[in-house]
Every structure is written in C-alpha cells, then in structure tokens.
Motif scaffolding. Structure first.
Motif, mmCIF file in Angstrom:
data_model
loop_
_atom_site.group_PDB
_atom_site.id
_atom_site.type_symbol
_atom_site.label_atom_id
_atom_site.label_comp_id
_atom_site.label_asym_id
_atom_site.label_seq_id
_atom_site.Cartn_x
_atom_site.Cartn_y
_atom_site.Cartn_z
ATOM 1 N N ASN A 39 22.829 13.325 21.861
ATOM 2 C CA ASN A 39 21.384 13.081 21.754
ATOM 3 C C ASN A 39 20.702 14.128 20.868
ATOM 4 O O ASN A 39 19.590 13.903 20.419
ATOM 5 N N SER A 45 21.174 10.207 17.855
ATOM 6 C CA SER A 45 22.328 9.603 18.528
ATOM 7 C C SER A 45 23.608 9.881 17.732
ATOM 8 O O SER A 45 23.556 10.335 16.588
ATOM 9 N N ASN A 73 19.004 2.658 16.510
ATOM 10 C CA ASN A 73 19.615 3.967 16.262
ATOM 11 C C ASN A 73 20.531 4.006 15.043
ATOM 12 O O ASN A 73 20.551 5.006 14.318
ATOM 13 N N ILE A 260 18.482 7.217 33.999
ATOM 14 C CA ILE A 260 17.693 7.907 32.959
ATOM 15 C C ILE A 260 16.734 8.897 33.633
ATOM 16 O O ILE A 260 16.595 10.036 33.200
ATOM 17 N N VAL A 271 16.807 9.972 27.598
ATOM 18 C CA VAL A 271 17.702 9.145 26.772
ATOM 19 C C VAL A 271 17.380 7.661 26.966
ATOM 20 O O VAL A 271 16.696 7.279 27.916
ATOM 21 N N GLU A 272 17.927 6.854 26.069
ATOM 22 C CA GLU A 272 17.696 5.403 26.122
ATOM 23 C C GLU A 272 18.484 4.723 27.241
ATOM 24 O O GLU A 272 19.471 5.272 27.729
ATOM 25 N N CYS A 275 22.176 4.691 27.033
ATOM 26 C CA CYS A 275 22.842 5.911 27.489
ATOM 27 C C CYS A 275 22.767 6.028 29.015
ATOM 28 O O CYS A 275 23.605 6.673 29.643
ATOM 29 N N VAL A 307 27.013 11.606 25.921
ATOM 30 C CA VAL A 307 25.565 11.372 26.042
ATOM 31 C C VAL A 307 25.122 10.837 24.677
ATOM 32 O O VAL A 307 24.764 11.589 23.772
ATOM 33 N N CYS A 308 25.205 9.499 24.565
ATOM 34 C CA CYS A 308 25.041 8.876 23.233
ATOM 35 C C CYS A 308 23.616 8.993 22.710
ATOM 36 O O CYS A 308 23.390 8.915 21.513
ATOM 37 N N GLY A 309 22.639 9.183 23.593
ATOM 38 C CA GLY A 309 21.274 9.490 23.173
ATOM 39 C C GLY A 309 20.418 8.255 22.975
ATOM 40 O O GLY A 309 20.308 7.412 23.858
ATOM 41 N N THR A 311 16.764 6.934 20.458
ATOM 42 C CA THR A 311 15.377 7.393 20.290
ATOM 43 C C THR A 311 14.349 6.363 20.745
ATOM 44 O O THR A 311 13.163 6.661 20.755
#
Ligand code: PLV
Length: 328
Positions: A39, A45, A73, A260, A271-272, A275, A307-309, A311
C-alpha cells in the motif's frame, strides 16, 4: 531510442516495501504474520511493479501512446509511469470506479474514459483503442511482463525474511498478482510455500474456475470489491493452480469491510475492499480453520500477508459500503 528516454527508464518505478510483523493479525491467526506493505508503493498498490516493468519495456520499443483498462489501481500505476516516461495515456474505467479514482487519474495527467458496467467491458474498449498506430494496451493482469514485475515482491521477501514463510496470503482479481508471486517463488526456489488466494463472493471468478476445471465468466460483479472484479481470470492463474499448492478461499463483502476497519484501528492504514479480503481471511479465523482441517500445516513459522493496498477508498466510501451492506 533508449538514450532519448533518459534516466527515468533505467530504474524500476516501484520501491522496496517494508515487511513488518503485525501483532494484531498474528494474534488473530495464531501464527506470526508479516505484512508486505504494498500500500506504500507509488500509486498506492503492488500494481506499479508489473505495470512499471511492462511500460518500461514497451517504451524502449518506441510506444507512442499507452492505454490501460482498469478498476482503478492498474490505471493509476500506468498513469504514474506514463507521466514519468513522458508518454500520453488513456485510462478506460468502468462506471463502478469511484469519482475519487477518476480525479486521481486526471491529476496524473491521464485522459480518462468511463466505459461499461464492469472492468471487462472497459477492457474491450481499451483493446479497440489500442488498434491505433503506436498505441499499446497495458493489460492490468494478463501479461508475462506484468507477472515478471510482480515477482520482484518475492525477491524482496527473500531478502527481508530470515526464513521462508509457511504460507502467503493474497487477493485475486484477474490473477496477475497470484501469477507473479508464483513466478517469484519459483525464481527464489521456495518451491513448497502454499498460497492462499482470497476473493469476495460476487467477484469469485478464480474459485469458480478451479471448481469447474476451466475458465468461468461470471454474469456480473456483485461484490463491493470492484478491484477484484474481473469476470474471467487469466488462463495463467488457473494454470498456476495446477502447478502450485494454492488454496482458493471466498468470503463475504461484510467480512472484507469489517477487516478494513479493524486494520485501520490496528495498523492505522486504510486499504480498499480488494485488500480487505485477504485481511479478513486472517481476522475471521479461516487461517486457523484450514490448519485444524489439515489443509495447512501446523505449526507454521510465519505467514506473509500481501497488503495489496488500493486507492479507491476514503472514510466516506467506507461508510457508504457499510450502509450498502446493512452494517450500520
Ligand atoms: N485491480 C485491477 C483490476 O480491477 C485494476 O485495474 O486495478 N488488490 C488491488 C488493490 C487491486 O487493485 C487488484 C486489481 C487486486 C488486488 C487483484 O489483482 P489481480 O487482478 O492481479 O489479481 C478489475
């Protein structure tokens, strides 16, 4: 051509991300959990790894204009890289992509086109645009160069960890991250590290493909985790499931959204929903369950959570998802 691109095309665009132990997640899973913090990548991401690598290669080959279909992303990663390389870019997003993401894309000087209900339709449009001379389509998950770029994540794990992890937990949308992590594990010789591939119900095209034994196209994406919403996964993702110990897991939107919030409280990072899915796998006790059922060994030294993140999230969006799911 290469010299004209200057210094921006010589180094990777991604950064080496931190690997931190999470006390809260370790407690929930009953095993030491390391977070690979994607993240904090530029563009928010892991996508910058594979997409950065892909764009660098096509820029060297003289690409004039990039086009990328995305849930958000991948487009942001491509826009960031295109801006640095000085190549114009068109990003095609479906209507399900938030205004916030569209605004962020425009801030990166991308031309944004909103097309179709789900990512798959935006992808058709991007492929049509890429027919133009000198235009190149940046696929968000289905390209060997993208997987090669994503594989750097595992090389970094090898450098950061004292020992190989007992398992890796990650999210699956179209399966690009999964394919890249499998390549990375092969490269570093961690040949027996199982991967838990997590999706939300309503975006579970990987799970359905595994059950059917062939690619399955979902009729629509009903999950709030729109960035996991590829109606069909890449063939490579399904092939990975034949070559590698992969456990496919599907959980509910409500669990992903709760995760989340809990992660925000525990680790102070937002995070989204994409994630939230792998986070929920650990928070909701499914990791322990798989160990009890003998699908994962017990004890395990450690687990890595990617933790792919993402936005496409802010407090207002989190609240809106909660009310949509009847959580408030
Ligand atoms: N998102 C893609 C596909 O969307 C995109 O266009 O951005 N976590 C986050 C935060 C993501 O954004 C994505 C993919 C994934 C996980 C899943 O990665 P994949 O597609 O490589 O399995 C429709």
């Amino acid at each position: 051509m290469e010299s004209m691109l200057g210094v921006e095309n010589k180094r990777p665009f991604h950064v080496v991300t931190p690997v931190l132990q999470s006390m809260a997640l370790s407690q929930a899973a009953g095993t030491k959990v390391y977070m690979k913090l994607e993240n904090v990548q530029p563009s928010g991401s892991f996508k910058i790894r594979g997409i950065g690598y892909f764009c660098q290669q096509v820029a060297r080959d003289g690409c004039q204009h990039l086009v990328c279909s995305s849930g958000g992303n991948a487009g942001l990663a491509a826009a960031y890289v295109a801006h640095k390389l000085g190549i114009p870019i068109t990003v095609v997003v479906p209507r399900s992509t938030s205004q916030l993401t569209v605004k962020r894309l425009e801030e990166q000087s991308a031309e944004v086109e909103v097309f179709g209900q789900a990512w798959d339709e935006a992808n058709e449009r991007a492929m049509a645009l890429a027919e133009a001379d000198g235009w190149i389509n940046v696929h968000p998950f289905d390209h060997p160069l993208v997987w090669k770029g994503h594989a750097t994540l595992v090389q970094e794990l090898r450098d950061s960890l004292d020992a190989k992890p007992g398992a890796i937990v990650l999210a699956v949308g179209g399966g690009g991250l999964l394919s890249g992590v499998v390549s990375g594990l092969q490269e570093v010789g961690w040949l027996d590290v199982p991967i838990v591939a997590v999706e939300t119900r309503g975006a579970d095209s990987f799970n359905q493909a595994i059950k059917a034994g062939h690619l399955v196209t979902l009729p629509e994406i009903t999950s709030v985790a729109k960035c996991l919403g590829a109606k069909t996964v890449a063939q490579r993702a399904l092939d990975c499931a034949r070559e590698w110990p992969i456990i496919s897991w599907v959980l509910d939107d409500v669990e992903a959204v709760k995760a989340i919030e809990r992660f925000l409280d525990d680790e102070r990072m937002l995070v989204e929903a994409a994630c939230g899915a792998p986070l929920a796998f650990l928070y909701s006790g499914y990791f322990r369950q798989l160990q009890e059922e003998g699908h994962l060994s017990r004890p395990l030294d450690s687990v890595v959570l990617v933790v792919c993140g993402g936005t496409g999230i802010k407090m207002e969006i989190l609240q809106a998802m909660k009310s949509q799911l009847g959580m408030v």
